[in-house]
Write a protein that holds these residues in place. Structure first.
Motif, mmCIF file in Angstrom:
data_model
loop_
_atom_site.group_PDB
_atom_site.id
_atom_site.type_symbol
_atom_site.label_atom_id
_atom_site.label_comp_id
_atom_site.label_asym_id
_atom_site.label_seq_id
_atom_site.Cartn_x
_atom_site.Cartn_y
_atom_site.Cartn_z
ATOM 1 N N VAL A 1 48.329 39.774 21.800
ATOM 2 C CA VAL A 1 47.060 39.693 22.519
ATOM 3 C C VAL A 1 47.146 38.623 23.611
ATOM 4 N N LEU A 2 47.734 37.474 23.302
ATOM 5 C CA LEU A 2 47.886 36.426 24.314
ATOM 6 C C LEU A 2 48.738 36.922 25.476
ATOM 7 N N MET A 3 49.795 37.653 25.155
ATOM 8 C CA MET A 3 50.638 38.223 26.204
ATOM 9 C C MET A 3 49.804 39.152 27.094
ATOM 10 N N HIS A 4 48.947 39.951 26.477
ATOM 11 C CA HIS A 4 48.103 40.871 27.237
ATOM 12 C C HIS A 4 47.093 40.117 28.108
ATOM 13 N N ILE A 5 46.484 39.070 27.564
ATOM 14 C CA ILE A 5 45.505 38.296 28.351
ATOM 15 C C ILE A 5 46.180 37.664 29.563
ATOM 16 N N VAL A 6 47.371 37.106 29.379
ATOM 17 C CA VAL A 6 48.103 36.510 30.503
ATOM 18 C C VAL A 6 48.415 37.590 31.540
ATOM 19 N N ALA A 7 48.913 38.749 31.090
ATOM 20 C CA ALA A 7 49.266 39.825 32.020
ATOM 21 C C ALA A 7 48.035 40.353 32.753
ATOM 22 N N GLU A 8 46.947 40.553 32.033
ATOM 23 C CA GLU A 8 45.714 41.063 32.647
ATOM 24 C C GLU A 8 45.195 40.072 33.692
ATOM 25 N N THR A 9 45.214 38.796 33.353
ATOM 26 C CA THR A 9 44.748 37.775 34.291
ATOM 27 C C THR A 9 45.631 37.743 35.527
ATOM 28 N N ALA A 10 46.958 37.794 35.320
ATOM 29 C CA ALA A 10 47.890 37.767 36.450
ATOM 30 C C ALA A 10 47.687 38.980 37.356
ATOM 31 N N GLN A 11 47.508 40.156 36.759
ATOM 32 C CA GLN A 11 47.295 41.367 37.547
ATOM 33 C C GLN A 11 46.053 41.220 38.422
ATOM 34 N N HIS A 12 44.975 40.704 37.849
ATOM 35 C CA HIS A 12 43.744 40.577 38.616
ATOM 36 C C HIS A 12 43.793 39.422 39.607
ATOM 37 N N CYS A 13 44.646 38.444 39.374
ATOM 38 C CA CYS A 13 44.868 37.408 40.393
ATOM 39 C C CYS A 13 45.435 38.044 41.656
ATOM 40 N N GLY A 14 46.358 38.978 41.479
ATOM 41 C CA GLY A 14 46.920 39.680 42.628
ATOM 42 C C GLY A 14 45.867 40.488 43.366
ATOM 43 N N HIS A 15 45.003 41.168 42.603
ATOM 44 C CA HIS A 15 43.915 41.913 43.244
ATOM 45 C C HIS A 15 43.024 40.956 44.042
ATOM 46 N N ALA A 16 42.655 39.852 43.421
ATOM 47 C CA ALA A 16 41.765 38.883 44.076
ATOM 48 C C ALA A 16 42.419 38.312 45.333
ATOM 49 N N ASP A 17 43.717 38.091 45.285
ATOM 50 C CA ASP A 17 44.426 37.544 46.435
ATOM 51 C C ASP A 17 44.364 38.511 47.623
ATOM 52 N N ILE A 18 44.542 39.790 47.347
ATOM 53 C CA ILE A 18 44.458 40.798 48.421
ATOM 54 C C ILE A 18 43.039 40.846 49.000
ATOM 55 N N ILE A 19 42.045 40.829 48.119
ATOM 56 C CA ILE A 19 40.652 40.858 48.567
ATOM 57 C C ILE A 19 40.354 39.626 49.416
ATOM 58 N N ARG A 20 40.795 38.461 48.944
ATOM 59 C CA ARG A 20 40.538 37.211 49.676
ATOM 60 C C ARG A 20 41.207 37.234 51.038
ATOM 61 N N GLU A 21 42.451 37.688 51.091
ATOM 62 C CA GLU A 21 43.138 37.731 52.383
ATOM 63 C C GLU A 21 42.414 38.679 53.338
ATOM 64 N N SER A 22 41.873 39.760 52.809
ATOM 65 C CA SER A 22 41.112 40.704 53.648
ATOM 66 C C SER A 22 39.795 40.102 54.120
ATOM 67 N N LEU A 23 39.236 39.185 53.336
ATOM 68 C CA LEU A 23 37.970 38.533 53.708
ATOM 69 C C LEU A 23 38.141 37.599 54.887
ATOM 70 N N ASP A 24 39.097 36.677 54.749
ATOM 71 C CA ASP A 24 39.160 35.601 55.757
ATOM 72 C C ASP A 24 40.578 35.131 56.067
ATOM 73 N N GLY A 25 41.568 35.870 55.587
ATOM 74 C CA GLY A 25 42.952 35.503 55.880
ATOM 75 C C GLY A 25 43.559 34.483 54.925
ATOM 76 N N ALA A 26 42.740 33.869 54.084
ATOM 77 C CA ALA A 26 43.248 32.886 53.128
ATOM 78 C C ALA A 26 44.070 33.599 52.063
ATOM 79 N N ARG A 27 45.170 32.984 51.669
ATOM 80 C CA ARG A 27 46.025 33.552 50.640
ATOM 81 C C ARG A 27 46.272 32.524 49.554
ATOM 82 N N THR A 28 46.464 33.022 48.362
ATOM 83 C CA THR A 28 46.720 32.165 47.215
ATOM 84 C C THR A 28 48.200 32.103 46.911
ATOM 85 N N MET A 29 48.843 33.249 46.926
ATOM 86 C CA MET A 29 50.196 33.336 46.403
ATOM 87 C C MET A 29 51.241 33.612 47.464
ATOM 88 N N GLY A 30 50.894 33.568 48.720
ATOM 89 C CA GLY A 30 51.877 33.925 49.735
ATOM 90 C C GLY A 30 52.109 32.841 50.734
#
Length: 185
Positions: free
Chosen positions: A156-185
């Motif tokens: 379950v912990l492995m799944h929570i980490v993976a789920e969170t990481a996956q959605h971090c990537g989604h959020a990063d794409i959304i954020r970059e589309s908003l204002d150009g700011a990036r988290t992971m790039g």
């Protein structure tokens, strides 16, 4: 392993979380911090904006990850709590489920981040107190669960980490589309 905040006593003087548990919590905390960092300096309006063809927004992703973490921690403690018949869900059921991915009227980014922080503390406390990471529960019946599957707290912990990481990537794409700011790039 080098010393880190998980290898020391917490502010209340409780014993340190070490070993495998510390590593799981450190991995999860890293992903949580990515998500919080992605949301930095956004207004409530921006946190609720869709910037891609997807229905996702940064604030909604924080809400979703919070709910996922809450549900899986409940599973660690009590096993599957209920059976949802996804095939019998009505349009209203699906609409309520979709609200977990959106910022609703009256919700604020600070508010959803505060709830996320509360859940993170709860998760950390539960993991620290678990007597055994190997105890398993049967998975709830769902289209994405393997029939007859069982997961341990570790899985379950492995799944929570993976789920969170996956959605971090989604959020990063959304954020970059908003204002150009990036988290992971």
């Amino acid at each position: 392993m080098a010393a880190n905040k998980l290898d020391t006593q917490d502010q209340a003087g409780a014993p340190a979380v070490t070993g495998e548990r510390a590593e799981w919590l450190e991995a999860l905390d890293k992903q949580r911090n990515f998500l919080r960092f992605t949301a930095r300096d956004l207004t409530d309006e921006q946190a609720g904006m869709r910037t891609t063809a997807s229905e996702l927004c940064v604030g909604g992703l924080v809400k979703h990850v919070t709910e996922v973490e809450r549900g899986w921690v409940d599973f660690i403690l009590n096993g599957p709590s209920h059976k949802v018949d996804f095939m019998a869900m009505t349009e209203a059921d699906w609409a309520r489920r979709a609200e977990g991915f959106r910022m609703l009227p009256g919700e604020t980014l600070d508010g959803v981040l505060a709830v996320y922080g509360e859940q993170a503390r709860r998760t950390d406390d539960v993991v620290a107190a678990l007597p055994d990471l190997d105890v398993t529960w049967p998975l709830p019946e769902a289209p994405w669960s393997e029939p007859g599957g069982r997961w341990s707290a570790r899985r379950v912990l492995m799944h929570i980490v993976a789920e969170t990481a996956q959605h971090c990537g989604h959020a990063d794409i959304i954020r970059e589309s908003l204002d150009g700011a990036r988290t992971m790039g």
